[in-house]
Design a protein around this motif. Structure first.
Motif, PDB file in Angstrom:
ATOM      1  N   GLN A 110       0.812  -1.222   0.000  1.00  0.00           N
ATOM      2  CA  GLN A 110       0.000   0.000   0.000  1.00  0.00           C
ATOM      3  C   GLN A 110       0.850   1.280   0.000  1.00  0.00           C
ATOM      4  N   ILE A 111       2.068   1.236   0.549  1.00  0.00           N
ATOM      5  CA  ILE A 111       2.887   2.451   0.600  1.00  0.00           C
ATOM      6  C   ILE A 111       3.747   2.627  -0.653  1.00  0.00           C
ATOM      7  N   MET A 112       3.771   1.603  -1.525  1.00  0.00           N
ATOM      8  CA  MET A 112       4.616   1.645  -2.713  1.00  0.00           C
ATOM      9  C   MET A 112       3.841   2.211  -3.902  1.00  0.00           C
ATOM     10  N   ARG A 113       4.565   2.897  -4.764  1.00  0.00           N
ATOM     11  CA  ARG A 113       3.997   3.399  -6.012  1.00  0.00           C
ATOM     12  C   ARG A 113       4.891   3.004  -7.166  1.00  0.00           C
ATOM     13  N   SER A 114       4.325   2.900  -8.350  1.00  0.00           N
ATOM     14  CA  SER A 114       5.060   2.464  -9.532  1.00  0.00           C
ATOM     15  C   SER A 114       4.913   3.491 -10.640  1.00  0.00           C
ATOM     16  N   GLN A 115       6.028   3.808 -11.282  1.00  0.00           N
ATOM     17  CA  GLN A 115       6.020   4.762 -12.391  1.00  0.00           C
ATOM     18  C   GLN A 115       7.058   4.351 -13.429  1.00  0.00           C
ATOM     19  N   ASN A 126       7.165  11.195   3.343  1.00  0.00           N
ATOM     20  CA  ASN A 126       6.371  12.428   3.304  1.00  0.00           C
ATOM     21  C   ASN A 126       5.423  12.467   2.109  1.00  0.00           C
ATOM     22  N   ASP A 127       5.079  11.297   1.558  1.00  0.00           N
ATOM     23  CA  ASP A 127       4.186  11.217   0.401  1.00  0.00           C
ATOM     24  C   ASP A 127       2.756  11.523   0.840  1.00  0.00           C
ATOM     25  N   GLU A 128       2.231  12.640   0.386  1.00  0.00           N
ATOM     26  CA  GLU A 128       0.871  13.049   0.771  1.00  0.00           C
ATOM     27  C   GLU A 128      -0.180  12.102   0.214  1.00  0.00           C
ATOM     28  N   VAL A 129       0.089  11.522  -0.948  1.00  0.00           N
ATOM     29  CA  VAL A 129      -0.881  10.613  -1.566  1.00  0.00           C
ATOM     30  C   VAL A 129      -1.056   9.349  -0.720  1.00  0.00           C
ATOM     31  N   LYS A 130       0.038   8.893  -0.099  1.00  0.00           N
ATOM     32  CA  LYS A 130       0.008   7.653   0.677  1.00  0.00           C
ATOM     33  C   LYS A 130       0.100   7.922   2.191  1.00  0.00           C
ATOM     34  N   LYS A 131      -0.311   9.108   2.618  1.00  0.00           N
ATOM     35  CA  LYS A 131      -0.146   9.492   4.021  1.00  0.00           C
ATOM     36  C   LYS A 131      -0.893   8.536   4.965  1.00  0.00           C
TER      37      LYS A 131
END
Length: 269
Positions: free
Chosen positions: A170-175, A225-230
């Motif tokens: 859930q805290i990971m993002r992919s780009q 500090n990722d606001e999207v995954k806060k």
């Protein structure tokens, strides 16, 4: 697949001869991912030959598919270990003297053939990573993986403690695009779709690593500090102790596709 953050703490001096300069044998401050992979997953995932003789005993088999003991077994198990980055480290220099026994070598006086230098030929200094040094690495592995609490590494089979934190998806993002990876990487294990743009080279056997690399391709990242995954970070933080949370870096950027010998034609054939 899951991503695991691992903190390695040295409980013995770790030594491997990265550079040999006269009588000084120096250990690189980084820990190579191929050596770590054998230390972590030998026997359970990588077969351990009962006996090796002759040339086979002296030949490395990292990516040799014809050898019984190789890293390609971890590809089949869906496991990949990244090189270890030093968090805090120190060195200790120890002097050694090898015995000159009759079956090994004849004792020679200064000035004799093979002993022209002004120091004994069986004398040297080993620059070792000292007890208490700490490292960070990441492991990509299935959810059911069992990562050992203790491992042995280096020429002296040094004892190392492994502390593992599983990073939730859930805290990971992919780009996809250009990014900077501060964690050391093995260029031979990067997929062909990942392009190295700029990097610092870490010269060490068996394969040089790269650090502070700028890359182009698919990647995964996580930021405290990722606001999207806060909300996800807050929920994850609640499951950790204060010490465990401090072990995690502020940002994690890693290539999305890595496996042993990804750029090695023989290994992937």
């Amino acid at each position: 697949m899951a991503l695991y953050h691992c903190t390695l703490t040295l409980h013995d001096n770790v030594f491997f001869a990265t550079r040999e300069m006269g009588i000084l044998y120096e250990t690189e401050k980084y820990l190579h991912n191929w050596g770590l992979s054998f230390a972590l997953f030998s026997i359970n995932y990588i077969p351990q030959p009962y006996r090796l003789q002759g040339e086979l005993a002296q030949k490395p088999t990292y990516l040799d598919a014809s050898a019984e003991q190789n890293l390609l077994h971890l590809n089949q198990a869906g496991i990949y270990v990244f090189p270890a980055q030093p968090i805090n480290w120190s060195y200790q220099i120890n002097t050694f003297k090898a015995a000159q026994v009759g079956y090994y070598g004849k004792s020679k006086q200064f000035g004799d053939k093979g002993a022209e230098k002004n120091y004994p030929i069986n004398y040297g200094r080993a620059k070792e990573l000292a007890v208490g040094s700490q490292y960070r690495t990441y492991i990509v592995a299935p959810e059911t993986i069992k990562i050992p609490r203790w491992i042995r590494l280096g020429k002296w089979a040094a004892k190392i403690r492994v502390e593992v934190i599983k990073l939730p998806e859930q805290i990971m993002r992919s780009q996809s695009g250009d990014y900077t990876c501060l964690h050391p990487l093995n260029p031979l294990d990067l997929s062909n779709e990942t392009r190295l743009l700029l990097y610092n080279r870490i010269v060490m056997p068996p394969v040089s690593l790269v650090s502070q690399a700028q890359l182009r391709g698919e990647y995964v990242f996580a930021k405290k500090n990722d606001e999207v995954k806060k909300k996800d970070w807050d929920a994850f933080k609640a499951t950790l102790t204060a010490e465990q949370y401090q072990q995690l870096p502020e940002e994690i950027y890693l290539p999305k596709v890595t496996f042993y010998g990804a750029r090695n034609v023989v290994a992937t054939a």
